[in-house]
Design a protein around this motif. Structure first.
Motif, PDB file in Angstrom:
ATOM      1  N   TYR A 157      -0.719   4.888  13.734  1.00  0.00           N
ATOM      2  CA  TYR A 157      -0.365   5.885  12.710  1.00  0.00           C
ATOM      3  C   TYR A 157      -0.822   5.414  11.338  1.00  0.00           C
ATOM      4  O   TYR A 157      -0.696   4.235  11.011  1.00  0.00           O
ATOM      5  N   TRP A 178       0.352   9.224   5.359  1.00  0.00           N
ATOM      6  CA  TRP A 178      -0.422  10.326   4.781  1.00  0.00           C
ATOM      7  C   TRP A 178      -0.101  10.517   3.301  1.00  0.00           C
ATOM      8  O   TRP A 178      -0.595  11.417   2.655  1.00  0.00           O
ATOM      9  N   PHE A 179       0.729   9.651   2.744  1.00  0.00           N
ATOM     10  CA  PHE A 179       1.080   9.802   1.331  1.00  0.00           C
ATOM     11  C   PHE A 179       1.328   8.424   0.753  1.00  0.00           C
ATOM     12  O   PHE A 179       1.893   7.560   1.425  1.00  0.00           O
ATOM     13  N   LEU A 228       6.591   9.193   7.668  1.00  0.00           N
ATOM     14  CA  LEU A 228       7.126  10.199   8.581  1.00  0.00           C
ATOM     15  C   LEU A 228       6.124  11.347   8.626  1.00  0.00           C
ATOM     16  O   LEU A 228       5.650  11.791   7.577  1.00  0.00           O
ATOM     17  N   ALA A 259       4.646  14.980   8.514  1.00  0.00           N
ATOM     18  CA  ALA A 259       5.110  16.030   7.603  1.00  0.00           C
ATOM     19  C   ALA A 259       6.255  16.894   8.159  1.00  0.00           C
ATOM     20  O   ALA A 259       7.232  17.131   7.445  1.00  0.00           O
ATOM     21  N   ALA A 311       9.373  14.912   7.831  1.00  0.00           N
ATOM     22  CA  ALA A 311       9.732  14.718   6.428  1.00  0.00           C
ATOM     23  C   ALA A 311      10.402  15.979   5.883  1.00  0.00           C
ATOM     24  O   ALA A 311      11.449  15.916   5.226  1.00  0.00           O
ATOM     25  N   THR A 326       8.336  11.456   0.094  1.00  0.00           N
ATOM     26  CA  THR A 326       8.222  12.246   1.325  1.00  0.00           C
ATOM     27  C   THR A 326       9.308  11.856   2.320  1.00  0.00           C
ATOM     28  O   THR A 326       9.676  12.650   3.174  1.00  0.00           O
TER      29      THR A 326
END
Lengths: 104, 227
Positions: A48, A51-52, B8, B10, B13, B106
């Motif tokens: 994994y 993503w942010f 996490l 999306a 989240a 997030t």
């Protein structure tokens, strides 16, 4: 009051023992990595990718530990202020009586 | 218990944010109501917030060879009931997410649900159960703080297992894996936190007796002395 002080001392010792015994037993072999970091490592192992990104990251471990110390200092400061005020409030009537006698 | 920023997926989240939001809003209203109706509570509210602020900043070594931090959310839950801590706990998490890159925006919902909702409610439940079974204030405080701490980390483990089920053993396998990271490490820290709570409440029972009586934690003075 002495019994009360003894209980306080024992409680403090027990807290210290709970956090220092692991260090003594570990003999310095364990790395004491943070569990949060271990969890993210386990997740990244499974392929994994986050993503942010954090909007702000402390630029070094020193800056980060400084900010953590700041957080603890703010909390400790406020807690000390509140407990001091509460204690002062309890002692105030007694002191007031005393200074009235000694006053001009 | 801080799920790192972006860690996490999306949908998770968003889901946890939606789940935690009503608790936090309700908590904010509870704080405002408490301050408006009982301005004298402001000091103790500050103490409750400060207690979790300090404890969640300090990472301590544990028997498993890893380190973790206590939560401190049980104290406020016992004093003011859990909704208040939903707000105070989230403020702490926001501070850490923005300034320390610890946790994240997030993952704020998921972390708030574990730290500021489940922890305080579990601790408060344990406190009420202990008192109902005849325990005094201080033993009640001990179980409340220890359980609030532990329950937070168990919740984080479940949240992560839900998001990242194991390839072969599925959700159950992932639960075991993440509990292995978090739960055992947390046991001595939870006990230490319970004892710290006892120390705090020993001070409060002498210095803040009127407040504790009004909040229903202690019986009024004369009855207490005879008992």
């Amino acid at each position: 009051m002495t019994r009360r002080r003894l209980v306080t001392a024992l409680l403090v010792l027990a807290v210290l023992a709970l956090v220092t015994l692991p260090l003594a037993l570990g003999g310095g072999e364990a790395g004491y990595a943070g569990t949060d970091g271990q969890a993210t490592a386990a997740i990244e192992e499974s392929g994994y990718t986050p993503w942010f990104e954090s909007v702000f990251s402390p630029s070094s471990a020193e800056v980060e530990s400084g900010l953590f110390a700041l957080q603890a200092a703010i909390g400790g400061g406020v807690l000390g202020y509140v407990l001091g005020r509460l204690r002062g409030r309890r002692a105030a009537p007694r002191d007031a009586g005393r200074t009235e006698d000694a006053g001009p | 218990m801080h799920i790192a920023e972006g860690f996490l997926p999306a949908p998770h989240a968003i889901g946890w944010t939606v789940a935690a939001a009503p608790f936090v809003v309700h908590g904010a209203r509870a704080v405002v109501r408490e301050v408006r109706e009982h301005p004298e509570s402001t000091l103790l509210l500050g103490a409750a917030g400060a207690f979790t602020f300090v404890l969640s900043a300090i990472k301590l070594p544990s028997v498993t060879g890893s380190s973790s931090h206590p939560t401190g959310t049980g104290a406020g839950a016992v004093l003011f009931r859990p909704p208040v801590m939903a707000l105070l706990g989230t403020v702490v998490l926001l501070f850490q997410a923005l300034l320390l890159a610890h946790g994240g925006l997030t993952t704020l919902g998921a972390n708030a649900f574990a730290f500021a909702v489940v922890g305080p409610w579990a601790g408060y439940g344990a406190y009420r159960l202990a008192r109902a079974l005849g325990a005094g204030l201080l033993p009640g405080v001990f179980v409340a703080l220890a359980l609030a701490d532990l329950a937070t980390y168990v919740t984080t483990s479940l949240q992560l297992a839900l998001a990242f089920p194991d390839a072969s053993s599925g959700f159950a396998g992932a639960v075991v894996k993440f509990l292995g990271v978090f739960a055992l490490t947390q046991v001595p820290l939870a006990l230490a936190e319970g004892l710290l709570g006892v120390l705090l409440f020993r001070v409060l029972t002498t210095s803040a007796r009127p407040e504790l009586e009004r909040l229903g934690l202690l019986a009024p003075e004369p009855a207490e002395e005879r008992g």
